[in-house]
Design a protein around this motif. Structure first.
Motif, PDB file in Angstrom:
ATOM      1  N   VAL A  63     -10.086   8.454  -0.766  1.00  0.00           N
ATOM      2  CA  VAL A  63      -9.267   9.650  -0.589  1.00  0.00           C
ATOM      3  C   VAL A  63     -10.051  10.737   0.134  1.00  0.00           C
ATOM      4  O   VAL A  63      -9.512  11.436   1.000  1.00  0.00           O
ATOM      5  CB  VAL A  63      -8.779  10.168  -1.959  1.00  0.00           C
ATOM      6  CG1 VAL A  63      -7.984  11.463  -1.787  1.00  0.00           C
ATOM      7  CG2 VAL A  63      -7.932   9.117  -2.657  1.00  0.00           C
TER       8      VAL A  63
ATOM      9  N   MET B  96      -6.375   7.323  -9.829  1.00  0.00           N
ATOM     10  CA  MET B  96      -6.028   7.017  -8.443  1.00  0.00           C
ATOM     11  C   MET B  96      -6.963   7.721  -7.458  1.00  0.00           C
ATOM     12  O   MET B  96      -7.297   7.183  -6.400  1.00  0.00           O
ATOM     13  CB  MET B  96      -4.585   7.438  -8.156  1.00  0.00           C
ATOM     14  CG  MET B  96      -3.544   6.500  -8.724  1.00  0.00           C
ATOM     15  SD  MET B  96      -3.574   4.881  -7.916  1.00  0.00           S
ATOM     16  CE  MET B  96      -3.066   5.319  -6.257  1.00  0.00           C
TER      17      MET B  96
ATOM     18  N   GLY C 130       0.842  -1.174   0.000  1.00  0.00           N
ATOM     19  CA  GLY C 130       0.000   0.000   0.000  1.00  0.00           C
ATOM     20  C   GLY C 130       0.887   1.236   0.000  1.00  0.00           C
ATOM     21  O   GLY C 130       2.119   1.138  -0.033  1.00  0.00           O
ATOM     22  N   SER C 131       0.304   2.406   0.056  1.00  0.00           N
ATOM     23  CA  SER C 131       1.076   3.644   0.078  1.00  0.00           C
ATOM     24  C   SER C 131       1.790   3.789   1.415  1.00  0.00           C
ATOM     25  O   SER C 131       1.172   3.693   2.476  1.00  0.00           O
ATOM     26  CB  SER C 131       0.146   4.838  -0.152  1.00  0.00           C
ATOM     27  OG  SER C 131      -0.441   4.763  -1.440  1.00  0.00           O
TER      28      SER C 131
ATOM     29  N   GLY D  89      -8.851  -0.649  -3.072  1.00  0.00           N
ATOM     30  CA  GLY D  89      -7.951  -1.063  -2.003  1.00  0.00           C
ATOM     31  C   GLY D  89      -7.535  -2.510  -2.158  1.00  0.00           C
ATOM     32  O   GLY D  89      -8.050  -3.243  -2.997  1.00  0.00           O
TER      33      GLY D  89
ATOM     34  N   TRP E 234      -7.684   3.987  -1.270  1.00  0.00           N
ATOM     35  CA  TRP E 234      -6.261   3.745  -1.078  1.00  0.00           C
ATOM     36  C   TRP E 234      -6.058   2.822   0.114  1.00  0.00           C
ATOM     37  O   TRP E 234      -6.753   2.910   1.119  1.00  0.00           O
ATOM     38  CB  TRP E 234      -5.524   5.054  -0.816  1.00  0.00           C
ATOM     39  CG  TRP E 234      -5.369   5.954  -1.999  1.00  0.00           C
ATOM     40  CD1 TRP E 234      -6.217   6.062  -3.069  1.00  0.00           C
ATOM     41  CD2 TRP E 234      -4.306   6.881  -2.239  1.00  0.00           C
ATOM     42  NE1 TRP E 234      -5.749   7.008  -3.951  1.00  0.00           N
ATOM     43  CE2 TRP E 234      -4.586   7.533  -3.470  1.00  0.00           C
ATOM     44  CE3 TRP E 234      -3.162   7.240  -1.532  1.00  0.00           C
ATOM     45  CZ2 TRP E 234      -3.743   8.509  -3.999  1.00  0.00           C
ATOM     46  CZ3 TRP E 234      -2.322   8.213  -2.056  1.00  0.00           C
ATOM     47  CH2 TRP E 234      -2.606   8.830  -3.292  1.00  0.00           C
ATOM     48  N   SER E 235      -5.086   1.953  -0.030  1.00  0.00           N
ATOM     49  CA  SER E 235      -4.612   1.166   1.108  1.00  0.00           C
ATOM     50  C   SER E 235      -3.280   1.756   1.532  1.00  0.00           C
ATOM     51  O   SER E 235      -2.423   2.038   0.693  1.00  0.00           O
ATOM     52  CB  SER E 235      -4.440  -0.304   0.725  1.00  0.00           C
ATOM     53  OG  SER E 235      -5.696  -0.910   0.515  1.00  0.00           O
TER      54      SER E 235
ATOM     55  N   ALA F 138      -9.494   4.070  -7.888  1.00  0.00           N
ATOM     56  CA  ALA F 138      -8.588   3.076  -7.302  1.00  0.00           C
ATOM     57  C   ALA F 138      -9.328   2.159  -6.337  1.00  0.00           C
ATOM     58  O   ALA F 138     -10.299   2.565  -5.691  1.00  0.00           O
ATOM     59  CB  ALA F 138      -7.436   3.778  -6.585  1.00  0.00           C
TER      60      ALA F 138
END
Length: 230
Positions: free
Chosen positions: A161, A196, A91-92, A202, A127-128, A200
């Motif tokens: 997000v 994104m 993930g990020s 997860g 997002w993850s 996006a």
């Protein structure tokens, strides 16, 4: 075990070196800076300076070409027959040494503080995220216990997000992120950035936890942003 780490002086690389050396592994690590060979040696690794890089820093083409290249590499790694080919999809990253940290020169948090990291379009892109130390721990577990295949590494709280970014801004004491229409951002930031932010999906780390016995110390960015950025 003798382990080679490309980018050993980076955010996750230093965590990996420390953990792997502590567990008795022999680590050889590359760095793009000759000045960083000393700190790597102090951590217990055998440093190799590679100032030209291993990956082209400014590749041509759009995001689709980049993704295709990554998939090609993953297929090549998992397709080998003479060893266990393991791919980790992270993930990020956030936390010390990353662009999303409490450091004054952290790129992403710096943009958020200045309200220059907007929510594009709906902000529905999920997002993850994963703390850098948790990512390193999962990587060590994969090296020691993993079998051929792909492992996802992220916390247990994937979020859009439009949810996590305002929360992070408040945590940093910054104003709320601005909103930018997708049609306006697309020619400026590109289709990949818009995707994104709006589409996006997860990832789940259940396989990683189940097969490697790993669990994140920061199971959610909600607490991780508060006590894990520095």
């Amino acid at each position: 075990m003798k382990i080679f780490i490309a980018g050993a002086s980076g955010a996750i690389g230093t965590h990996l070196v420390t953990r792997l050396v502590a567990r008795g592994h022999q680590v050889v690590g590359t760095t793009r800076s000759q000045a960083k060979t000393g700190p790597l040696r102090a951590l217990g690794a055998e440093p190799v300076a590679d100032e030209n890089g291993r990956i082209e820093p400014d590749p041509p083409g759009d995001a689709a070409e980049a993704v295709a290249a990554l998939r090609h590499v993953e297929d090549a790694v998992t397709g080998i027959t003479w060893a266990d080919g393991i791919v980790l999809r992270y993930g990020s990253f956030y936390g010390p040494g990353t662009g999303l940290s409490a450091a004054p020169d952290a790129v992403m948090t710096g943009q958020i503080r200045k309200r220059r990291f907007p929510i594009i379009g709906s902000g529905d892109g999920v997002w993850s995220l994963v703390h850098i130390a948790d990512a390193a721990a999962a990587t060590v577990a994969a090296v020691e216990k993993g079998e051929t295949g792909i492992y996802h590494v992220a916390d247990d709280d994937p979020a859009p997000v439009r949810v996590w970014l305002p929360y992070l801004a408040r945590t940093l004491g910054a104003g709320p992120p601005r909103r930018v229409p997708a049609w306006l951002a697309r020619p400026l930031a590109g289709e990949g950035a818009v995707d994104m932010m709006t589409r996006a999906r997860g990832i789940s780390s259940e396989k990683t936890k189940r097969e490697l016995g790993w669990a994140p110390r920061h199971p959610s960015w909600r607490t991780g942003f508060v006590d894990g950025l520095s």
